[in-house]
Design an enzyme around this catalytic site. Structure first.
Site, PDB file in Angstrom:
ATOM      1  N   TYR A  58     -21.403 -20.893 -45.318  1.00 36.42           N
ATOM      2  CA  TYR A  58     -20.499 -21.961 -44.905  1.00 36.42           C
ATOM      3  C   TYR A  58     -20.201 -22.816 -46.126  1.00 36.42           C
ATOM      4  O   TYR A  58     -20.925 -23.750 -46.477  1.00 36.42           O
ATOM      5  CB  TYR A  58     -21.108 -22.788 -43.779  1.00 36.42           C
ATOM      6  CG  TYR A  58     -21.216 -22.050 -42.464  1.00 36.42           C
ATOM      7  CD1 TYR A  58     -20.610 -20.800 -42.279  1.00 36.42           C
ATOM      8  CD2 TYR A  58     -21.928 -22.579 -41.398  1.00 36.42           C
ATOM      9  CE1 TYR A  58     -20.710 -20.109 -41.090  1.00 36.42           C
ATOM     10  CE2 TYR A  58     -22.030 -21.901 -40.188  1.00 36.42           C
ATOM     11  CZ  TYR A  58     -21.426 -20.666 -40.046  1.00 36.42           C
ATOM     12  OH  TYR A  58     -21.533 -19.981 -38.856  1.00 36.42           O
ATOM     13  N   HIS A 130     -26.575 -12.587 -40.237  1.00 36.07           N
ATOM     14  CA  HIS A 130     -25.241 -13.107 -39.951  1.00 36.07           C
ATOM     15  C   HIS A 130     -24.290 -12.052 -39.371  1.00 36.07           C
ATOM     16  O   HIS A 130     -23.569 -12.326 -38.417  1.00 36.07           O
ATOM     17  CB  HIS A 130     -24.637 -13.697 -41.222  1.00 36.07           C
ATOM     18  CG  HIS A 130     -23.632 -14.773 -40.969  1.00 36.07           C
ATOM     19  ND1 HIS A 130     -23.426 -15.835 -41.811  1.00 36.07           N
ATOM     20  CD2 HIS A 130     -22.757 -14.963 -39.956  1.00 36.07           C
ATOM     21  CE1 HIS A 130     -22.487 -16.632 -41.335  1.00 36.07           C
ATOM     22  NE2 HIS A 130     -22.061 -16.103 -40.212  1.00 36.07           N
ATOM     23  N   SER A 210     -17.957 -20.783 -31.649  1.00 34.73           N
ATOM     24  CA  SER A 210     -16.549 -21.064 -31.319  1.00 34.73           C
ATOM     25  C   SER A 210     -16.336 -21.166 -29.810  1.00 34.73           C
ATOM     26  O   SER A 210     -15.387 -20.588 -29.264  1.00 34.73           O
ATOM     27  CB  SER A 210     -15.614 -20.006 -31.918  1.00 34.73           C
ATOM     28  OG  SER A 210     -15.512 -20.162 -33.309  1.00 34.73           O
ATOM     29  N   PRO A 211     -17.186 -21.903 -29.082  1.00 30.68           N
ATOM     30  CA  PRO A 211     -17.052 -21.969 -27.626  1.00 30.68           C
ATOM     31  C   PRO A 211     -15.803 -22.703 -27.162  1.00 30.68           C
ATOM     32  O   PRO A 211     -15.409 -22.569 -25.997  1.00 30.68           O
ATOM     33  CB  PRO A 211     -18.315 -22.718 -27.197  1.00 30.68           C
ATOM     34  CG  PRO A 211     -18.639 -23.591 -28.358  1.00 30.68           C
ATOM     35  CD  PRO A 211     -18.305 -22.747 -29.565  1.00 30.68           C
ATOM     36  N   LEU A 212     -15.171 -23.439 -28.069  1.00 32.92           N
ATOM     37  CA  LEU A 212     -13.929 -24.143 -27.711  1.00 32.92           C
ATOM     38  C   LEU A 212     -12.721 -23.524 -28.416  1.00 32.92           C
ATOM     39  O   LEU A 212     -11.656 -24.127 -28.457  1.00 32.92           O
ATOM     40  CB  LEU A 212     -14.054 -25.630 -28.063  1.00 32.92           C
ATOM     41  CG  LEU A 212     -15.115 -26.387 -27.272  1.00 32.92           C
ATOM     42  CD1 LEU A 212     -15.237 -27.824 -27.765  1.00 32.92           C
ATOM     43  CD2 LEU A 212     -14.812 -26.365 -25.775  1.00 32.92           C
ATOM     44  N   GLY A 213     -12.896 -22.342 -28.956  1.00 36.33           N
ATOM     45  CA  GLY A 213     -11.772 -21.651 -29.566  1.00 36.33           C
ATOM     46  C   GLY A 213     -11.714 -21.714 -31.065  1.00 36.33           C
ATOM     47  O   GLY A 213     -10.759 -21.220 -31.673  1.00 36.33           O
TER      48      GLY A 213
END
Length: 290
Positions: A58, A130, A210-213
């Site tokens: 990251y 990963h 990415s649970p909200l996109g």
């Protein structure tokens, strides 16, 4: 009413908040300044979060490897107790901001040592592979994680971006405590492919990334009719409804929404208190084809 109000979930037998914090948006191109990022992490902790997910890759590019881990270490100075920090090894970040896989044992070992330094710790709480490297036998990569755990450098081992078959292979080598795969209203493949069920049956935490996109995609929840309707009915954000729906999919599902502002993560952390009716949950599932 649906049982979305459980205020703890389990990771390796440890009770944690049902929503974690995904650090990635604080490390890529376009990231906020450090002061805002630290305020975001502190806001998450103040609201009860005790799981922070990051990774060595990251970063903006290869000149910035470990940025997320260093940021988390700085934010947690004096506040490290009872916080689980999850990081990952096995991906690279190149000058073109791509994500090449590297599952070679020698790379994983070197990445682990670098992560220990960046996180300013002598043991990583949760170290996750990963992404599988098609050039390296999966068992070789996972075996290295087992060796690192045996050496005391890693407390728990997890895998990410893996199939049920790969989960089963990994479980034959090491005690896998988490599977981190993408899961959201827009990406429901882990339900159809049995990944969520496999974790439920084995008591393994399913960390939904990415649970909200994903970055820039959090408004997608408002575009799903039943989500928008439930949000209006309960007086909450569509994002809270989306997270509550994810929590209803299984007792080991732990969404880890990314955030770069205190307001967004504190809103997300309210989702476990939201009670959606069975009809509301069913309508959402029907709308997204589950």
């Amino acid at each position: 009413m649906a049982s979305t109000t459980t205020f703890t979930r389990s990771l390796a037998g440890v009770d944690i908040h049902p929503i974690g914090l995904g650090e990635m948006p604080m490390s890529l191109a376009g990231r906020p300044d450090e002061e805002q990022s630290i305020r975001t992490i502190h806001a998450a902790l103040d609201a009860g979060a005790n799981l922070i997910d990051t990774a060595d890759a990251y970063a903006r590019d290869d000149r910035d490897i470990g940025h997320g881990e260093r940021l988390v270490a700085k934010a947690l100075a004096g506040r490290r107790d009872d916080v689980i920090v999850a990081t990952k090894g096995g991906l690279l970040r190149d000058r073109d901001r791509r994500w090449p896989a590297d599952g070679r044992p020698e790379h994983i070992r070197a990445a682990c040592e670098a992560s220990l330094r960046a996180l300013q710790t002598d043991r990583i709480d949760l170290y996750q592979f990963h992404r599988p490297d098609p050039r390296v036998p999966y068992a070789e990569s996972i075996g290295t994680f087992k060796e690192l755990q045996d050496e005391g450098k890693v407390r728990w081992v997890g895998i990410s971006n893996a199939t049920v078959t790969q989960l089963e292979e990994a479980l034959g080598i090491v005690d896998v405590v988490s599977l981190q795969n993408q899961l959201s209203l827009r990406y429901t493949s882990p339900i159809a492919k049995g990944e969520v069920t496999a974790c439920t049956e084995r008591g393994i935490a399913f960390l939904a990334w990415s649970p909200l996109g994903g970055i820039g995609g959090s408004d997608a929840a408002a575009g799903v009719g039943p989500v928008k309707a439930a949000a209006a009915a309960h007086g909450v954000s569509p994002q809270q409804v989306a997270l509550a729906w994810l929590l209803s999919l299984g007792p080991t599902v732990i969404p880890i929404p990314g955030a770069s502002r205190p307001e967004t993560i504190t809103d997300s952390l309210r989702a476990p208190a939201l009670e959606l009716s069975d009809d509301e949950l069913r309508s959402i599932s029907d709308a997204v084809g589950v």
